[in-house]
Design a protein around this motif. Structure first.
Motif: not given
Length: 427
Positions: A163-171, A373-382
């Protein structure tokens, strides 16, 4: 005789008055504000650079103990800080070391461990029976640590945390970050060419500032391209890199995943002291890094935008104003020649009531860090979506079949029945 007798007749009254005065003074003393717990978080002292750039004429051999090590200057800085803490808390801490009243934890890094030891040498010089060698004005005091791979309290950013790494991508997509990159593109390319770095970027250029700073502080020659203007610009980018790590966008959300972890532990320690469950601890010290102080102060929303200098120290003091009534005060010591200056959590006063202090900081404390800290996995969502579609199709077919059966039943002629003709033949 009459005068003497008269004086004697007043002595019991004066005795009562004096006794009442002593009782009143004792009550006032018991109700006076008392310091209950001190927590300090400090950066290590002066060190050698953690690396050199490819074209640097000063490689690791230029430093007596190699890269990233505490220097003698750093040792003195922390001895001075220990002495300053000793003076500030005279009368609160024992004059001599008492293992029941202090706990020290450090990251598992040479410079922070050594800084903690130098600090303790200044805080608790041995006296009397604690002197084990008259030629050494020092005594061993425990410094606790955990392996670097297990550090989840003092070394930031804490990774892995998707989740933090995703926030850094958004930053990196934020207007401030994009503009900063555009404005410094040519400058960063110049630095890359001069240093020989192939991966020089807005996020890594801070290391060049650090290397040149260390070399200048230890009277090593700087390259001709490192002019005062270049050094000032590098310093500015270094400060920006700290804000990138813990702020710019979603500061509170980043804090929940980073500095809020340390805030939560400090709140836990303070609460235990207020409830008399801290086993008599009076001082908790954390020996760490500039990123530790940056993450902590961004979580507290008191960061001044500048990298914490060597041996900088953030102080939390818990006071009992009256029985059961507690306040928290914060101070920051970032210059050895100056006393610590006060800090205040936004939304409160300097002597912040403990309940208000806790309430304001709950916004940056994660209830379940691992889960947040976790993100939903795209494969799991599919997989979930496909499963829902399949279930929907099956349900639709079942409904259609049910409707067909009902339709067929209703389509038969009303009143039609098969009647046996056996009786007619017999008749």
């Amino acid at each position: 005789m009459a005068g003497k007798s008269g004086a004697g007749s007043f002595s019991p009254l004066w005795t009562v008055v004096l006794l009442l005065g002593q009782i009143l003074a004792a009550v006032q003393l018991a109700q006076a504000r008392q310091l209950r717990l001190v927590t300090v978080v400090y950066r290590h002292g002066d060190r050698s650079p953690v690396r050199a750039y490819p074209k640097d004429v000063h490689q690791e051999s230029a430093w007596p103990q190699g890269f990233g090590q505490l220097t003698q200057v750093g040792m003195r800085q922390h001895w001075d800080l220990g002495q300053a803490l000793r003076a500030r808390y005279k009368g609160f801490l024992n004059e001599s070391y008492d293992r029941h009243e202090i706990y020290v934890r450090s990251t598992d890094v040479d410079r922070t461990l050594m800084s903690a030891e130098a600090n303790l040498a200044g805080l608790y010089p041995p006296e009397g029976s604690q002197v084990f060698n008259p030629n050494i004005s020092w005594q061993p005091i425990p410094v606790h640590t955990v392996p670097d791979s297990e550090e989840r309290l003092l070394k930031f950013p804490i990774l892995p945390c998707p989740k933090y790494l995703k926030l850094q991508e958004e930053t990196r997509k934020s207007p401030e970050y994009v503009n900063k990159t555009t404005d410094n593109m040519n400058f960063i390319q110049m630095v890359a060419n001069e240093t020989g770095l192939s991966d020089c970027s807005l996020e890594s250029v801070w290391s060049i500032s650090d290397i040149l700073f260390c070399e200048s502080k230890h009277n090593l020659s700087l390259p001709s391209w490192a002019t005062p203007d270049v050094l000032a610009r590098l310093s500015n980018l270094k400060d920006f890199s700290f804000r990138f790590l813990f702020g710019i966008i979603e500061q509170k959300q980043k804090a929940r995943l980073q500095g809020g972890v340390l805030v939560a532990q400090i709140l836990k320690n303070i609460t235990a002291a207020a409830h008399n469950t801290s086993s008599g601890l009076k001082l908790i010290a954390y020996s760490a890094h500039d990123t530790t102080l940056g993450a902590l102060q961004m979580a507290l929303d008191v960061y001044n935008g500048k990298q914490a200098p060597y041996a900088a120290c953030h102080i939390f003091e818990l006071y009992e104003e009256s029985p059961g009534n507690f306040t928290v005060e914060m101070y920051f010591r970032n210059e050895s020649a100056q006393p610590p200056f006060s800090l205040t959590v936004p939304g409160c006063v300097h002597s912040c009531p403990l309940e208000k202090f806790q309430s304001l900081l709950q916004l940056v404390v994660a209830e379940d860090w691992e889960k947040e800290c976790q993100l939903s996995s795209p494969s799991r969502d599919t997989e979930v979506i496909i499963g829902l579609v399949v279930c929907g199709c099956i349900l639709f077919l079942l409904v259609v079949l049910l409707l067909i059966v009902l339709f067929r039943q209703k389509s038969q002629p009303i009143g039609y029945q098969h009647v046996s003709d056996v009786g007619e033949e017999q008749s």
